[in-house]
Each structure stands twice: as C-alpha cells, then as structure tokens.
Motif scaffolding. Sequence first.
Motif, PDB file in Angstrom:
ATOM      1  N   GLU A 146     -10.038  -1.594  60.797  1.00  0.00           N
ATOM      2  CA  GLU A 146     -11.461  -1.675  60.458  1.00  0.00           C
ATOM      3  C   GLU A 146     -12.006  -3.078  60.724  1.00  0.00           C
ATOM      4  O   GLU A 146     -13.106  -3.249  61.269  1.00  0.00           O
ATOM      5  CB  GLU A 146     -11.637  -1.302  58.982  1.00  0.00           C
ATOM      6  CG  GLU A 146     -13.077  -1.218  58.525  1.00  0.00           C
ATOM      7  CD  GLU A 146     -13.158  -0.842  57.055  1.00  0.00           C
ATOM      8  OE1 GLU A 146     -13.134  -1.753  56.201  1.00  0.00           O
ATOM      9  OE2 GLU A 146     -13.223   0.365  56.765  1.00  0.00           O
ATOM     10  N   LEU A 147     -11.212  -4.092  60.368  1.00  0.00           N
ATOM     11  CA  LEU A 147     -11.613  -5.479  60.615  1.00  0.00           C
ATOM     12  C   LEU A 147     -11.645  -5.785  62.112  1.00  0.00           C
ATOM     13  O   LEU A 147     -12.523  -6.523  62.590  1.00  0.00           O
ATOM     14  CB  LEU A 147     -10.656  -6.439  59.907  1.00  0.00           C
ATOM     15  CG  LEU A 147     -10.742  -6.470  58.374  1.00  0.00           C
ATOM     16  CD1 LEU A 147      -9.607  -7.314  57.787  1.00  0.00           C
ATOM     17  CD2 LEU A 147     -12.092  -7.015  57.923  1.00  0.00           C
ATOM     18  N   LEU A 148     -10.710  -5.222  62.863  1.00  0.00           N
ATOM     19  CA  LEU A 148     -10.716  -5.402  64.321  1.00  0.00           C
ATOM     20  C   LEU A 148     -11.986  -4.828  64.941  1.00  0.00           C
ATOM     21  O   LEU A 148     -12.610  -5.453  65.807  1.00  0.00           O
ATOM     22  CB  LEU A 148      -9.484  -4.734  64.939  1.00  0.00           C
ATOM     23  CG  LEU A 148      -8.228  -5.599  65.076  1.00  0.00           C
ATOM     24  CD1 LEU A 148      -7.043  -4.751  65.470  1.00  0.00           C
ATOM     25  CD2 LEU A 148      -8.446  -6.722  66.087  1.00  0.00           C
ATOM     26  N   ARG A 149     -12.361  -3.649  64.495  1.00  0.00           N
ATOM     27  CA  ARG A 149     -13.598  -3.049  65.029  1.00  0.00           C
ATOM     28  C   ARG A 149     -14.801  -3.910  64.682  1.00  0.00           C
ATOM     29  O   ARG A 149     -15.726  -4.056  65.491  1.00  0.00           O
ATOM     30  CB  ARG A 149     -13.767  -1.633  64.464  1.00  0.00           C
ATOM     31  CG  ARG A 149     -12.836  -0.595  65.095  1.00  0.00           C
ATOM     32  CD  ARG A 149     -13.232   0.811  64.705  1.00  0.00           C
ATOM     33  NE  ARG A 149     -12.974   1.064  63.291  1.00  0.00           N
ATOM     34  CZ  ARG A 149     -11.833   1.572  62.817  1.00  0.00           C
ATOM     35  NH1 ARG A 149     -10.854   1.862  63.664  1.00  0.00           N
ATOM     36  NH2 ARG A 149     -11.681   1.788  61.530  1.00  0.00           N
ATOM     37  N   SER A 161     -15.351 -17.435  67.449  1.00  0.00           N
ATOM     38  CA  SER A 161     -14.833 -17.012  66.147  1.00  0.00           C
ATOM     39  C   SER A 161     -14.212 -15.632  66.226  1.00  0.00           C
ATOM     40  O   SER A 161     -13.127 -15.376  65.677  1.00  0.00           O
ATOM     41  CB  SER A 161     -15.959 -17.005  65.110  1.00  0.00           C
ATOM     42  OG  SER A 161     -16.595 -18.263  65.037  1.00  0.00           O
ATOM     43  N   ARG A 162     -14.861 -14.730  66.949  1.00  0.00           N
ATOM     44  CA  ARG A 162     -14.373 -13.355  67.034  1.00  0.00           C
ATOM     45  C   ARG A 162     -13.082 -13.273  67.849  1.00  0.00           C
ATOM     46  O   ARG A 162     -12.169 -12.515  67.527  1.00  0.00           O
ATOM     47  CB  ARG A 162     -15.451 -12.447  67.635  1.00  0.00           C
ATOM     48  CG  ARG A 162     -16.668 -12.314  66.731  1.00  0.00           C
ATOM     49  CD  ARG A 162     -17.640 -11.249  67.187  1.00  0.00           C
ATOM     50  NE  ARG A 162     -18.307 -11.584  68.429  1.00  0.00           N
ATOM     51  CZ  ARG A 162     -18.253 -10.851  69.542  1.00  0.00           C
ATOM     52  NH1 ARG A 162     -17.523  -9.734  69.573  1.00  0.00           N
ATOM     53  NH2 ARG A 162     -18.911 -11.221  70.618  1.00  0.00           N
ATOM     54  N   ALA A 163     -12.987 -14.083  68.903  1.00  0.00           N
ATOM     55  CA  ALA A 163     -11.769 -14.085  69.714  1.00  0.00           C
ATOM     56  C   ALA A 163     -10.586 -14.616  68.905  1.00  0.00           C
ATOM     57  O   ALA A 163      -9.472 -14.067  68.948  1.00  0.00           O
ATOM     58  CB  ALA A 163     -11.974 -14.940  70.964  1.00  0.00           C
ATOM     59  N   ALA A 164     -10.815 -15.676  68.137  1.00  0.00           N
ATOM     60  CA  ALA A 164      -9.745 -16.235  67.308  1.00  0.00           C
ATOM     61  C   ALA A 164      -9.309 -15.240  66.237  1.00  0.00           C
ATOM     62  O   ALA A 164      -8.113 -15.090  65.959  1.00  0.00           O
ATOM     63  CB  ALA A 164     -10.217 -17.532  66.659  1.00  0.00           C
ATOM     64  N   ALA A 165     -10.272 -14.546  65.641  1.00  0.00           N
ATOM     65  CA  ALA A 165      -9.950 -13.545  64.616  1.00  0.00           C
ATOM     66  C   ALA A 165      -9.114 -12.415  65.203  1.00  0.00           C
ATOM     67  O   ALA A 165      -8.181 -11.913  64.561  1.00  0.00           O
ATOM     68  CB  ALA A 165     -11.238 -13.000  64.001  1.00  0.00           C
ATOM     69  N   LEU A 170      -4.470  -9.072  65.877  1.00  0.00           N
ATOM     70  CA  LEU A 170      -3.661  -8.322  66.843  1.00  0.00           C
ATOM     71  C   LEU A 170      -2.244  -8.864  66.977  1.00  0.00           C
ATOM     72  O   LEU A 170      -1.282  -8.093  67.055  1.00  0.00           O
ATOM     73  CB  LEU A 170      -4.339  -8.360  68.222  1.00  0.00           C
ATOM     74  CG  LEU A 170      -5.400  -7.309  68.514  1.00  0.00           C
ATOM     75  CD1 LEU A 170      -6.006  -7.579  69.883  1.00  0.00           C
ATOM     76  CD2 LEU A 170      -4.826  -5.907  68.468  1.00  0.00           C
ATOM     77  N   TYR A 171      -2.116 -10.209  67.000  1.00  0.00           N
ATOM     78  CA  TYR A 171      -0.827 -10.810  67.323  1.00  0.00           C
ATOM     79  C   TYR A 171      -0.257 -11.671  66.191  1.00  0.00           C
ATOM     80  O   TYR A 171       0.717 -12.392  66.409  1.00  0.00           O
ATOM     81  CB  TYR A 171      -0.957 -11.657  68.591  1.00  0.00           C
ATOM     82  CG  TYR A 171      -1.460 -10.876  69.776  1.00  0.00           C
ATOM     83  CD1 TYR A 171      -0.725  -9.823  70.315  1.00  0.00           C
ATOM     84  CD2 TYR A 171      -2.687 -11.173  70.362  1.00  0.00           C
ATOM     85  CE1 TYR A 171      -1.187  -9.100  71.403  1.00  0.00           C
ATOM     86  CE2 TYR A 171      -3.161 -10.457  71.456  1.00  0.00           C
ATOM     87  CZ  TYR A 171      -2.408  -9.415  71.971  1.00  0.00           C
ATOM     88  OH  TYR A 171      -2.864  -8.702  73.046  1.00  0.00           O
ATOM     89  N   VAL A 252     -13.773 -20.660  60.096  1.00  0.00           N
ATOM     90  CA  VAL A 252     -14.692 -19.753  60.786  1.00  0.00           C
ATOM     91  C   VAL A 252     -14.134 -18.327  60.789  1.00  0.00           C
ATOM     92  O   VAL A 252     -14.893 -17.356  60.748  1.00  0.00           O
ATOM     93  CB  VAL A 252     -14.994 -20.229  62.227  1.00  0.00           C
ATOM     94  CG1 VAL A 252     -15.626 -21.605  62.209  1.00  0.00           C
ATOM     95  CG2 VAL A 252     -13.754 -20.216  63.105  1.00  0.00           C
ATOM     96  N   ILE A 253     -12.818 -18.196  60.824  1.00  0.00           N
ATOM     97  CA  ILE A 253     -12.214 -16.860  60.742  1.00  0.00           C
ATOM     98  C   ILE A 253     -12.436 -16.288  59.349  1.00  0.00           C
ATOM     99  O   ILE A 253     -12.765 -15.100  59.190  1.00  0.00           O
ATOM    100  CB  ILE A 253     -10.709 -16.931  61.071  1.00  0.00           C
ATOM    101  CG1 ILE A 253     -10.505 -17.308  62.540  1.00  0.00           C
ATOM    102  CG2 ILE A 253     -10.020 -15.595  60.769  1.00  0.00           C
ATOM    103  CD1 ILE A 253      -9.054 -17.523  62.928  1.00  0.00           C
ATOM    104  N   ARG A 254     -12.290 -17.124  58.339  1.00  0.00           N
ATOM    105  CA  ARG A 254     -12.517 -16.678  56.959  1.00  0.00           C
ATOM    106  C   ARG A 254     -13.980 -16.284  56.758  1.00  0.00           C
ATOM    107  O   ARG A 254     -14.280 -15.346  56.005  1.00  0.00           O
ATOM    108  CB  ARG A 254     -12.128 -17.795  55.996  1.00  0.00           C
ATOM    109  CG  ARG A 254     -12.038 -17.354  54.540  1.00  0.00           C
ATOM    110  CD  ARG A 254     -11.615 -18.506  53.641  1.00  0.00           C
ATOM    111  NE  ARG A 254     -10.327 -19.046  54.041  1.00  0.00           N
ATOM    112  CZ  ARG A 254     -10.159 -20.258  54.556  1.00  0.00           C
ATOM    113  NH1 ARG A 254     -11.203 -21.051  54.751  1.00  0.00           N
ATOM    114  NH2 ARG A 254      -8.967 -20.683  54.893  1.00  0.00           N
TER     115      ARG A 254
END
Length: 312
Positions: A146-149, A161-165, A170-171, A252-254
């Motif tokens: 859900e968070l990935l979507r 920010s979205r790429a880092a998250a 994912l990894y 920024v991820i938080r």
Amino acid sequence: MSCGLLPEVDKHLLHVESWLQRRLAELADQDHLPVLQRFATWHQLLELRERAAYRPLAASTVVHTTQEFNRAHEFLLWLMQRHRALDRLGQDGVDLCHATHKPHEHRSLRAFLAWAMRTGRMPRRLRLPRLNRVEGRPLTQHRRLELLRRVLDEAAGPVRSRAAACLMLLYAQPANRIVRLTLDDIVHQADGQVLIRLGDPPTPVPAPFSDLLLRARAERTNMNTAANADAQWLFPGRGAGQPLHHRSLADVIRDLGIPGRAARTAALRQLVLQAPAPVIAQALGFHHKTTTRLASEAGGTWSRYAPNDHTQ
C-alpha cells in the motif's frame, strides 16, 4: 575524491580514532587504563576497520562506539568503588550491575563485558542477563504494498523523496546506504531493462519504479552550484562533492509516512521468502547472517534449497 595516490579513508573511522586517542589520554592516571586501551584497540577499532573495508561507516557508528567506551569506563569505576576486581567478578556482581543501571546502559556495556569474558579478563562462566529487544510495530506485506503504491503516485511528493522511499520499501536499503549511490549504480540497458548496483550482481528494477528511478537520476536537486556541477551522487548534497546527509534523506522519507526501520524489515523479510538468504545478502549488500536470521524468523524454506545447477 581519490586522486589514486592514497587509499580512501573513512571519515567516521578517523573521527572515532581521534576521539579514542583523546579519551585515553584523559584517563592516563586511571588504574584501569590498560584494559580500556586494549578494548579500544583490539576490539572496537579492529571491528570498525573491518567494517569500513566492506562499506562506509554510518555517522551513528561514532555515537555508538563512544557510548560503548564510556560505559566500559563507568563500569570499571563502579567496580573500583565497590572494591571488586574485574578478573574475580562473580555472577552476583553482574546481576547487581544489571539491576542498578538503565536499559540503554546495559546495551552499550554489553560489548565490553562480552569482550572481557572472551579474552579471559572476566570469568568465562558468567551469564550476561538477556537484553529486552525494543521493536516498533511490524509492517505487514499488505501495508508495505500500500505504501509502495502511494509513493509511486505523482501527488505523493518530490521525485527524489519518492525514489528513495521505493529503494527502502523494495530493497530494504537504509538511508545511509541510499545516499552513497552514484549515477553509475543505475544501469539502463539497450533492451530497456533497468538495473541497480546494491551488491553483486546488479539487481533488476521492476516497472513502474524503474521509470521513477530514471527520473530521479535525470532530475537531481542541489546541482545549481559550481561545486556540484560534476557530482556523480544520485542524491547530491549541498556541500561541495558530498552526497545528501543520510539523516536529511531519512527525514524526507519519514515525511512521506514511511516508517524506516519497519519498512526495511518487512521488505527484507519478504525478499528472503522469495530467494535463498545468501543470494539476497550478496545482491543487496547485506551480511548473510542478517538475511539468514530473517529467513528463519519468517519461516522460509530456502534452507532446504539444494545449491546446484538448476538451469537444466
């Protein structure tokens, strides 16, 4: 940047080395200085140098190491005030120390006690009390997806920010490792496949995250200053030639609503259910003991996987 004449030196390792040197000099008149000196030299620094040879140390390593050293010093003072010798300490002394100190002090002191027992400076028969593990609320696989979507949605926030998250979700990559990624770590092949170098070999990046990662590479921030014109970091910082600070990236991820530790644990737990733990460790840059432990906790069956050629 290395000019090729001298080997690169980890700045956090240098910080620890200089701090320990100053601290030992301050304790020159202490009777237990030789024990502290051996602990710092043959355990702390030796371990940190081995880790730094594998990957850059995190800034938190400095805090963790200094806390271990200070707790060891305080413990030796505590023994001296009670007229107890380290090499004659009994189980009652260990239990008393545990009962009269705070939980966070137990954790920081553990390294010294284990080292002292292992090297014969404390009786080997002593039993160290168990440490209570403090864990946050676990993240379910449903919630992780859900968070990935959410972070793949353009409205969620900046591309960086979205790429880092996504790298975290994912990894299972921590912020201090994400900020060390360079442009060369993103491989866009002729057939359109995107790979990312987190370990060996490079890991495939699925769509639509691959598109987001390529955008993050093309739309880097903090590139307007002359000092950063040639920066190769995927996430450049404001300092000349430096990547973004890992704490800034964690923030920024938080801000996107991603619980860092829980997200990484959930991602790694799912990955070791899909492939053998040693394979995941090598591909994503983790220690094999970490992935093996999580595979066991998750009930994975890859421990019964026959290591052979299964291509036929």
